[in-house]
Write a protein that holds these residues in place. Structure first.
Motif, PDB file in Angstrom:
ATOM      1  N   CYS A 135      25.758  39.401 -27.989  1.00 53.35           N
ATOM      2  CA  CYS A 135      26.454  39.044 -29.225  1.00 53.35           C
ATOM      3  C   CYS A 135      27.549  38.012 -28.976  1.00 53.35           C
ATOM      4  O   CYS A 135      28.119  37.461 -29.912  1.00 53.35           O
ATOM      5  CB  CYS A 135      27.053  40.303 -29.852  1.00 53.35           C
ATOM      6  SG  CYS A 135      27.608  40.113 -31.554  1.00 53.35           S
ATOM      7  N   ALA A 136      27.864  37.757 -27.719  1.00 53.31           N
ATOM      8  CA  ALA A 136      28.963  36.842 -27.383  1.00 53.31           C
ATOM      9  C   ALA A 136      28.580  35.400 -27.691  1.00 53.31           C
ATOM     10  O   ALA A 136      27.401  35.036 -27.668  1.00 53.31           O
ATOM     11  CB  ALA A 136      29.327  36.981 -25.907  1.00 53.31           C
ATOM     12  N   GLY A 137      29.593  34.592 -27.977  1.00 54.48           N
ATOM     13  CA  GLY A 137      29.369  33.162 -28.141  1.00 54.48           C
ATOM     14  C   GLY A 137      29.091  32.722 -29.561  1.00 54.48           C
ATOM     15  O   GLY A 137      28.025  32.189 -29.860  1.00 54.48           O
ATOM     16  N   ALA A 145      31.179  41.972 -18.243  1.00 55.72           N
ATOM     17  CA  ALA A 145      31.467  41.683 -19.651  1.00 55.72           C
ATOM     18  C   ALA A 145      31.778  40.197 -19.802  1.00 55.72           C
ATOM     19  O   ALA A 145      32.638  39.658 -19.103  1.00 55.72           O
ATOM     20  CB  ALA A 145      32.639  42.523 -20.138  1.00 55.72           C
ATOM     21  N   THR A 146      31.081  39.517 -20.702  1.00 49.37           N
ATOM     22  CA  THR A 146      31.254  38.083 -20.900  1.00 49.37           C
ATOM     23  C   THR A 146      32.716  37.729 -21.144  1.00 49.37           C
ATOM     24  O   THR A 146      33.387  38.330 -21.988  1.00 49.37           O
ATOM     25  CB  THR A 146      30.414  37.599 -22.095  1.00 49.37           C
ATOM     26  OG1 THR A 146      29.023  37.764 -21.781  1.00 49.37           O
ATOM     27  CG2 THR A 146      30.681  36.140 -22.414  1.00 49.37           C
ATOM     28  N   GLY A 147      33.203  36.760 -20.394  1.00 50.52           N
ATOM     29  CA  GLY A 147      34.558  36.262 -20.583  1.00 50.52           C
ATOM     30  C   GLY A 147      35.655  37.223 -20.193  1.00 50.52           C
ATOM     31  O   GLY A 147      36.823  36.965 -20.455  1.00 50.52           O
ATOM     32  N   GLY A 148      35.307  38.347 -19.565  1.00 51.98           N
ATOM     33  CA  GLY A 148      36.313  39.352 -19.228  1.00 51.98           C
ATOM     34  C   GLY A 148      36.632  40.274 -20.377  1.00 51.98           C
ATOM     35  O   GLY A 148      36.712  41.484 -20.236  1.00 51.98           O
ATOM     36  N   GLY A 149      36.794  39.695 -21.579  1.00 51.47           N
ATOM     37  CA  GLY A 149      37.027  40.489 -22.782  1.00 51.47           C
ATOM     38  C   GLY A 149      38.287  41.331 -22.717  1.00 51.47           C
ATOM     39  O   GLY A 149      39.266  40.969 -22.076  1.00 51.47           O
ATOM     40  N   MET A 150      38.262  42.471 -23.391  1.00 49.81           N
ATOM     41  CA  MET A 150      39.404  43.385 -23.394  1.00 49.81           C
ATOM     42  C   MET A 150      38.920  44.817 -23.482  1.00 49.81           C
ATOM     43  O   MET A 150      37.793  45.097 -23.899  1.00 49.81           O
ATOM     44  CB  MET A 150      40.366  43.075 -24.544  1.00 49.81           C
ATOM     45  CG  MET A 150      39.850  43.400 -25.915  1.00 49.81           C
ATOM     46  SD  MET A 150      41.132  43.304 -27.223  1.00 49.81           S
ATOM     47  CE  MET A 150      41.387  41.544 -27.363  1.00 49.81           C
ATOM     48  N   SER A 175      33.158  42.521 -24.885  1.00 50.30           N
ATOM     49  CA  SER A 175      32.992  41.189 -24.316  1.00 50.30           C
ATOM     50  C   SER A 175      33.603  40.143 -25.237  1.00 50.30           C
ATOM     51  O   SER A 175      33.864  40.398 -26.409  1.00 50.30           O
ATOM     52  CB  SER A 175      31.502  40.888 -24.108  1.00 50.30           C
ATOM     53  OG  SER A 175      30.921  41.781 -23.190  1.00 50.30           O
ATOM     54  N   GLN A 176      33.805  38.953 -24.698  1.00 50.20           N
ATOM     55  CA  GLN A 176      34.387  37.855 -25.478  1.00 50.20           C
ATOM     56  C   GLN A 176      33.418  37.414 -26.574  1.00 50.20           C
ATOM     57  O   GLN A 176      32.236  37.182 -26.317  1.00 50.20           O
ATOM     58  CB  GLN A 176      34.635  36.657 -24.568  1.00 50.20           C
ATOM     59  CG  GLN A 176      35.683  35.709 -25.086  1.00 50.20           C
ATOM     60  CD  GLN A 176      37.056  36.127 -24.624  1.00 50.20           C
ATOM     61  OE1 GLN A 176      37.386  35.978 -23.472  1.00 50.20           O
ATOM     62  NE2 GLN A 176      37.854  36.649 -25.529  1.00 50.20           N
ATOM     63  N   LEU A 177      33.907  37.326 -27.794  1.00 47.69           N
ATOM     64  CA  LEU A 177      33.103  36.806 -28.898  1.00 47.69           C
ATOM     65  C   LEU A 177      33.271  35.299 -29.005  1.00 47.69           C
ATOM     66  O   LEU A 177      32.299  34.549 -29.062  1.00 47.69           O
ATOM     67  CB  LEU A 177      33.512  37.478 -30.216  1.00 47.69           C
ATOM     68  CG  LEU A 177      32.745  37.055 -31.472  1.00 47.69           C
ATOM     69  CD1 LEU A 177      31.304  37.545 -31.401  1.00 47.69           C
ATOM     70  CD2 LEU A 177      33.436  37.608 -32.726  1.00 47.69           C
TER      71      LEU A 177
END
Length: 342
Positions: A315-317, A110-115, A24-26
């Motif tokens: 854990c994102a953000g 997954a937050t923000g789309g991520g990778m 997820s996006q950090l």
């Protein structure tokens, strides 16, 4: 390149040690502790995933896994950080809008789309995964790409950085090294394949690339041999990032027919695609996974401890270090960049 559909749709199989997982996006902001450590803001916007010890300096002398308390990646032992530039849409009036990301197949939420991140011993289509590879060491980091590339010739060295125009989420053919020149129904996927031959000595180098090399002849996919200068074969790290360009398909594209997407540092050709990697797996967990024919519940031993997408998202953000608008309709790209073909 031909891809095996089952690998793309399944998180894990029990017959190989290929690792494929979502992060997820950090955070998204102008920080780049690999290329411009200590500089806040850095020259252009990045999107970062992985361990929450990511910071402005990323001192290689520190115990990075020990500094992190969580990770946005599915492997709970992986506190590495992975990052790329951000993609923007440029409207006819010259304003810019950030292109959101979409999570890969099987990783919705997954937050923000991520990778999606891969570690491969052999080509993705080789299900046997026969080769033995060396895991990276604490303090290891690398970069791939050329920010100055604006022509196909300049991008030749990094031909393993590609774009796929997604007709569906399962599209995996017709890769290009430049931005697709027409609207893509589902979006654009960028694939970044890092070098797989290490000099066996240096954890980094001044340009963050010289300590690594692609095979001496052929490619990773053709099992090309490592050069004598870089004799240690590592797994291939690959990022897949899916950009939701489809939502801009009905916006006004440039009247001259050129494609309207631009990287956050101003590249409107796509040839300057690049990525950054800082190793942070805990202890020898990555080597143990790569040494086994499977990695979850293998012979009764859970080698790869995974967490749910919901736990990844917790854990994102990270708190912002650089306070600026990166999401509105902007008259210039963050950092003062404008779209350029040269």
């Amino acid at each position: 390149m031909h891809w095996v559909t089952s690998f793309l749709l399944a998180f894990a199989t029990s017959s190989d040690a290929l690792i494929r997982f979502q992060c997820s996006q950090l955070v998204r902001e102008r920080l780049d502790p690999l290329v411009s450590p200590g500089l806040a803001p850095s020259p252009h916007v990045h999107q970062i995933v992985g361990g929450n010890s990511f910071n402005v300096t990323m001192d290689p002398e520190k115990d990075m896994p020990g500094e992190s308390t969580c990770t946005t990646c599915q492997f709970s032992q992986d506190f590495s950080n992975y990052w790329t530039a951000i993609l923007y849409f440029r409207a006819r009036n010259g304003t810019y809008k950030r292109v959101p990301q979409i999570a890969n197949s099987g990783f919705a939420g997954a937050t923000g789309g991520g990778m999606t991140v891969y570690y491969m011993q052999d080509p993705l289509y080789d299900t046997a995964q026969k080769s033995k590879v060396t895991a990276f060491k604490p303090g290891f980091r690398m970069f791939v790409g050329d920010l100055a590339a604006r022509t196909k010739a300049q991008a030749t060295r990094f031909r393993q950085l590609t774009y796929t125009c997604l007709e569906t989420m399962g599209t995996r053919d017709h890769e290009t090294v430049a931005f697709p020149a027409h609207p893509c129904n589902t979006g654009i996927m960028t694939s970044l394949r890092f070098p797989t031959c290490w000099d066996g000595i240096n954890l980094d180098s001044p340009d963050h690339m010289a300590h690594m090399s692609y095979p001496e002849s052929g490619t990773f996919e053709s099992a090309g041999p490592c050069p004598a200068s870089h004799p240690v074969r590592t797994s291939q790290v690959m990022f897949e990032v899916i950009w939701d360009t489809a939502q801009f398909a009905h916006e006004e594209w440039p009247e001259d027919g050129s494609q309207p997407f631009v990287w956050s540092f101003g590249d409107a050709t796509g040839y300057a695609n690049h990525g950054d990697y800082v190793f942070g797996w805990k202890d020898d967990s990555l080597q143990k996974i790569l040494d086994q024919p499977c990695y979850v519940n293998c012979n009764g031993t859970d080698l790869g401890k995974t967490q749910s997408i919901a736990d990844m998202n917790k854990c994102a953000g990270l708190p912002e270090v650089v306070h600026e608008d990166i999401d509105g309709w902007l008259t210039e790209l963050p950092g003062g960049h404008q779209a350029s073909y040269q």
